[in-house]
Write an enzyme that holds these catalytic residues in place. Structure first.
Site, PDB file in Angstrom:
ATOM      1  N   ASP A  58     -69.175   8.458  49.226  1.00  0.00           N
ATOM      2  CA  ASP A  58     -68.568   9.698  48.748  1.00  0.00           C
ATOM      3  C   ASP A  58     -69.439  10.279  47.645  1.00  0.00           C
ATOM      4  O   ASP A  58     -69.111  10.210  46.460  1.00  0.00           O
ATOM      5  CB  ASP A  58     -67.143   9.418  48.251  1.00  0.00           C
ATOM      6  N   ASN A 104     -81.462   4.105  55.046  1.00  0.00           N
ATOM      7  CA  ASN A 104     -81.274   5.507  54.661  1.00  0.00           C
ATOM      8  C   ASN A 104     -82.370   5.941  53.698  1.00  0.00           C
ATOM      9  O   ASN A 104     -82.881   5.159  52.912  1.00  0.00           O
ATOM     10  CB  ASN A 104     -79.878   5.718  54.057  1.00  0.00           C
ATOM     11  N   GLY A 107     -82.156  10.413  49.708  1.00  0.00           N
ATOM     12  CA  GLY A 107     -82.868  11.034  48.583  1.00  0.00           C
ATOM     13  C   GLY A 107     -81.949  11.847  47.682  1.00  0.00           C
ATOM     14  O   GLY A 107     -82.306  12.944  47.240  1.00  0.00           O
ATOM     15  N   PHE A 108     -80.757  11.282  47.394  1.00  0.00           N
ATOM     16  CA  PHE A 108     -79.802  11.942  46.482  1.00  0.00           C
ATOM     17  C   PHE A 108     -79.494  13.377  46.900  1.00  0.00           C
ATOM     18  O   PHE A 108     -79.639  14.323  46.106  1.00  0.00           O
ATOM     19  CB  PHE A 108     -80.325  11.963  45.044  1.00  0.00           C
ATOM     20  N   ASN A 136     -71.033   7.302  39.598  1.00  0.00           N
ATOM     21  CA  ASN A 136     -72.435   6.857  39.622  1.00  0.00           C
ATOM     22  C   ASN A 136     -73.341   8.057  39.382  1.00  0.00           C
ATOM     23  O   ASN A 136     -73.257   9.058  40.097  1.00  0.00           O
ATOM     24  CB  ASN A 136     -72.669   6.200  40.996  1.00  0.00           C
ATOM     25  N   SER A 170     -82.294   3.459  43.347  1.00  0.00           N
ATOM     26  CA  SER A 170     -82.443   3.996  44.698  1.00  0.00           C
ATOM     27  C   SER A 170     -83.927   4.116  45.014  1.00  0.00           C
ATOM     28  O   SER A 170     -84.702   4.588  44.178  1.00  0.00           O
ATOM     29  CB  SER A 170     -81.775   5.368  44.815  1.00  0.00           C
ATOM     30  N   ASN A 172     -85.316   6.070  47.144  1.00  0.00           N
ATOM     31  CA  ASN A 172     -85.668   7.320  47.820  1.00  0.00           C
ATOM     32  C   ASN A 172     -85.945   8.492  46.883  1.00  0.00           C
ATOM     33  O   ASN A 172     -86.089   9.624  47.335  1.00  0.00           O
ATOM     34  CB  ASN A 172     -84.563   7.689  48.815  1.00  0.00           C
ATOM     35  N   THR A 173     -85.959   8.219  45.583  1.00  0.00           N
ATOM     36  CA  THR A 173     -86.367   9.235  44.614  1.00  0.00           C
ATOM     37  C   THR A 173     -87.622   8.705  43.929  1.00  0.00           C
ATOM     38  O   THR A 173     -87.554   7.677  43.245  1.00  0.00           O
ATOM     39  CB  THR A 173     -85.245   9.486  43.570  1.00  0.00           C
ATOM     40  N   LYS A 220     -77.083  -0.279  37.843  1.00  0.00           N
ATOM     41  CA  LYS A 220     -77.314  -0.784  39.204  1.00  0.00           C
ATOM     42  C   LYS A 220     -78.799  -1.037  39.416  1.00  0.00           C
ATOM     43  O   LYS A 220     -79.628  -0.145  39.199  1.00  0.00           O
ATOM     44  CB  LYS A 220     -76.787   0.243  40.214  1.00  0.00           C
ATOM     45  N   ASN A 249     -78.804  -2.664  44.912  1.00  0.00           N
ATOM     46  CA  ASN A 249     -79.000  -1.485  45.749  1.00  0.00           C
ATOM     47  C   ASN A 249     -79.697  -1.916  47.053  1.00  0.00           C
ATOM     48  O   ASN A 249     -79.838  -3.104  47.318  1.00  0.00           O
ATOM     49  CB  ASN A 249     -79.851  -0.469  44.970  1.00  0.00           C
ATOM     50  N   TYR A 326     -70.610  -1.036  51.600  1.00  0.00           N
ATOM     51  CA  TYR A 326     -70.710   0.289  52.200  1.00  0.00           C
ATOM     52  C   TYR A 326     -71.071   0.195  53.694  1.00  0.00           C
ATOM     53  O   TYR A 326     -70.303   0.616  54.562  1.00  0.00           O
ATOM     54  CB  TYR A 326     -71.711   1.159  51.433  1.00  0.00           C
TER      55      TYR A 326
HETATM   56  C1  LIG Z   1     -76.307   5.711  53.618  1.00  0.00           C
HETATM   57  C2  LIG Z   1     -76.340   5.076  52.256  1.00  0.00           C
HETATM   58  C3  LIG Z   1     -76.387   5.868  51.115  1.00  0.00           C
HETATM   59  C4  LIG Z   1     -76.425   5.285  49.856  1.00  0.00           C
HETATM   60  N1  LIG Z   1     -76.437   6.090  48.746  1.00  0.00           N
HETATM   61  C5  LIG Z   1     -76.377   5.518  47.504  1.00  0.00           C
HETATM   62  C6  LIG Z   1     -76.294   6.323  46.346  1.00  0.00           C
HETATM   63  O1  LIG Z   1     -76.257   7.555  46.407  1.00  0.00           O
HETATM   64  N2  LIG Z   1     -76.256   5.696  45.146  1.00  0.00           N
HETATM   65  C7  LIG Z   1     -76.278   4.329  45.012  1.00  0.00           C
HETATM   66  O2  LIG Z   1     -76.205   3.817  43.898  1.00  0.00           O
HETATM   67  N3  LIG Z   1     -76.324   3.536  46.113  1.00  0.00           N
HETATM   68  C8  LIG Z   1     -76.378   4.095  47.338  1.00  0.00           C
HETATM   69  N4  LIG Z   1     -76.412   3.287  48.444  1.00  0.00           N
HETATM   70  C9  LIG Z   1     -76.479   1.822  48.275  1.00  0.00           C
HETATM   71  C10 LIG Z   1     -75.101   1.171  48.393  1.00  0.00           C
HETATM   72  O3  LIG Z   1     -74.249   1.591  47.365  1.00  0.00           O
HETATM   73  C11 LIG Z   1     -75.238  -0.365  48.350  1.00  0.00           C
HETATM   74  O4  LIG Z   1     -75.752  -0.747  47.097  1.00  0.00           O
HETATM   75  C12 LIG Z   1     -76.129  -0.916  49.439  1.00  0.00           C
HETATM   76  O5  LIG Z   1     -75.998  -0.186  50.629  1.00  0.00           O
HETATM   77  C13 LIG Z   1     -75.850  -2.387  49.734  1.00  0.00           C
HETATM   78  O6  LIG Z   1     -74.525  -2.566  50.178  1.00  0.00           O
HETATM   79  P1  LIG Z   1     -74.116  -2.677  51.735  1.00  0.00           P
HETATM   80  O7  LIG Z   1     -75.056  -3.670  52.356  1.00  0.00           O
HETATM   81  O8  LIG Z   1     -72.690  -3.110  51.740  1.00  0.00           O
HETATM   82  O9  LIG Z   1     -74.298  -1.307  52.288  1.00  0.00           O
HETATM   83  C14 LIG Z   1     -76.395   3.867  49.727  1.00  0.00           C
HETATM   84  C15 LIG Z   1     -76.338   3.084  50.880  1.00  0.00           C
HETATM   85  C16 LIG Z   1     -76.301   3.657  52.120  1.00  0.00           C
HETATM   86  C17 LIG Z   1     -76.221   2.763  53.336  1.00  0.00           C
END
Ligand SMILES: Cc1cc2nc3c(=O)[nH]c(=O)nc-3n(C[C@H](O)[C@H](O)[C@H](O)COP(=O)(O)O)c2cc1C
Length: 380
Positions: A58, A104, A107-108, A136, A170, A172-173, A220, A249, A326
């Site tokens: 979200d 993924n 890239g925010f 976050n 992250s 991607n930035t 994080k 992450n 997630y």
């Molecule tokens: C599609 C996608 C988008 C994500 N976007 C963010 C983000 O905007 N900020 C962030 O702190 N982590 C982001 N994450 C990382 C997740 O919060 C989490 O740390 C990571 O996916 C590991 O957990 P999981 O294996 O249960 O997915 C993203 C992960 C996925 C899969």
């Protein structure tokens, strides 16, 4: 009905399915399970259970109530950047079904601080909070000074967050992960502290509040840090009165085991192939904090590859105070949180655990934790 809907969503491209899921939750189209009570206390906050929704689902704070409805004890919205930005070109998210994983490189993509603020204010005014709400914050890709962006996020969201997460991990930035370095971290943490102090200054005179005291800050981190870099970061977090560390992450590594055609896509890998790496990072962090007497200062939120109650149990045994997921939600559907929590309650009951805090850090290795978890699962 829910398994069928989840199956249909998997026929859509990954980003379209993600958007549809957020909109469904926004309008409350979601299961409403009855849940076991599994309370945990983390960084002074009371959580109904030890499973939260990780950041990235979200991103724009649209669907908090729906996400809580699924059963999560906490929901972390974001990453929110100060200014709107589109993120990377599409396609930028890929399901690796054979690997139970996601890559993924969003890239925010963010609607920016102001849109999120409006929604969060509306949400808080409705008094809907059904659990702990984390916000976050991140930096814009083209920011001239990332520290200013974290200052902005802390100041803007202090009054709306139960906790704030500083996302410097992250992949991607460009350059973001460099902020985890011991040389850069103090500046970012200082900016967040200033943001909270200035938010307190702006509080109405008849309702003064010290956000630095009332809003715990979590940081994080990535699973790809060298051991010494992780240790140096943890020492600095504890010194700066940060209250929690979220581990981890996504990873930029690609385990040899990956089979999907998408495995070489650029971006962060999450889901099952991340489980061991993220859990090892969590275990290393827990051990270091215990050894240095800082464990009470810094809570640990375990995330990465959770898809079952056993996975949650393993993270708790390795030192997590609470957990998040997630990818597994995207891959398995909206009934997953309640299945996990129901199974976890059974496992804890069968193991005679009445307080989750009692199992925190009880396993020294991942193998030991997995054995204990399997034993509890088999006997349940
Ligand atoms: C599609 C996608 C988008 C994500 N976007 C963010 C983000 O905007 N900020 C962030 O702190 N982590 C982001 N994450 C990382 C997740 O919060 C989490 O740390 C990571 O996916 C590991 O957990 P999981 O294996 O249960 O997915 C993203 C992960 C996925 C899969």
């Amino acid at each position: 009905m829910w398994p069928l809907l989840a199956k249909t969503a998997r026929l859509l491209p990954a980003e379209a399915a993600h958007k549809a899921a957020v909109q469904a939750l926004r309008f409350g189209i979601a299961p409403r399970p009855s849940l076991p009570s599994l309370p945990v206390r983390v960084a002074g906050l009371q959580f109904d259970n030890p499973l939260g929704l990780a950041a990235g689902f979200d991103k724009n704070a649209e669907a908090m109530a729906g996400a809580f409805q699924l059963g999560f004890g906490h929901v972390e919205v974001g990453t929110i950047t100060p200014h709107p930005q589109p993120g990377n070109p599409k396609p930028r998210v890929f399901r690796l079904a054979e690997d139970v994983a996601v890559i993924n490189r969003y890239g925010f993509n963010s609607e920016g601080r102001d849109r999120a603020l409006q929604r969060l204010i509306t949400y808080r005014n409705k008094g809907q909070a059904a659990g702990v709400l984390g916000i976050n914050i991140g930096a814009n890709k083209l920011s001239a000074d990332p520290a200013t962006d974290y200052y902005d996020g802390a100041k803007s969201f202090a009054a709306l967050a139960d906790y704030l997460t500083v996302n410097i991990s992250s992949p991607n930035t460009p350059g973001l992960r460099d902020l985890q370095d011991a040389m850069r971290l103090p500046e970012i943490l200082g900016a967040v502290a200033s943001g909270l102090a200035d938010a307190s200054e702006n509080a109405p005179e008849n309702a003064p509040v010290d956000y630095a005291a009332s809003v715990p800050v979590f940081v994080k981190l990535a699973p790809d840090m060298e051991h010494q870099q992780l240790i140096a970061a943890l020492d600095q977090l504890a010194e700066a009165d940060i209250r929690g560390v979220i581990l981890t992450n996504t990873t930029i590594s690609r385990p040899d085991s990956l089979k999907s055609v998408h495995k070489q896509e650029t971006g962060g890998l999450s889901g099952k192939p991340l489980f061991k790496l993220a859990s090892q990072t969590l275990s290393d962090a827990h051990k270091h904090l215990v050894k240095t007497g800082m464990r009470d200062k810094l809570s640990i939120i375990g995330v990465g590859g959770i898809g079952s109650a056993e996975d949650v149990y393993v993270k708790l045994l390795l030192g997590a105070d609470t957990t998040q997921l997630y990818s597994a939600l995207a891959l398995q559907g909206p009934e997953l949180p309640s299945h996990i929590l129901t199974n976890l309650a059974d496992m804890l009951a069968k193991s005679g655990v009445s307080d989750i805090a009692n199992i925190c850090g009880q396993a020294a290795t991942i193998d030991e934790a997995m054995k204990l978890a399997q034993h509890s699962a088999i006997t349940s």
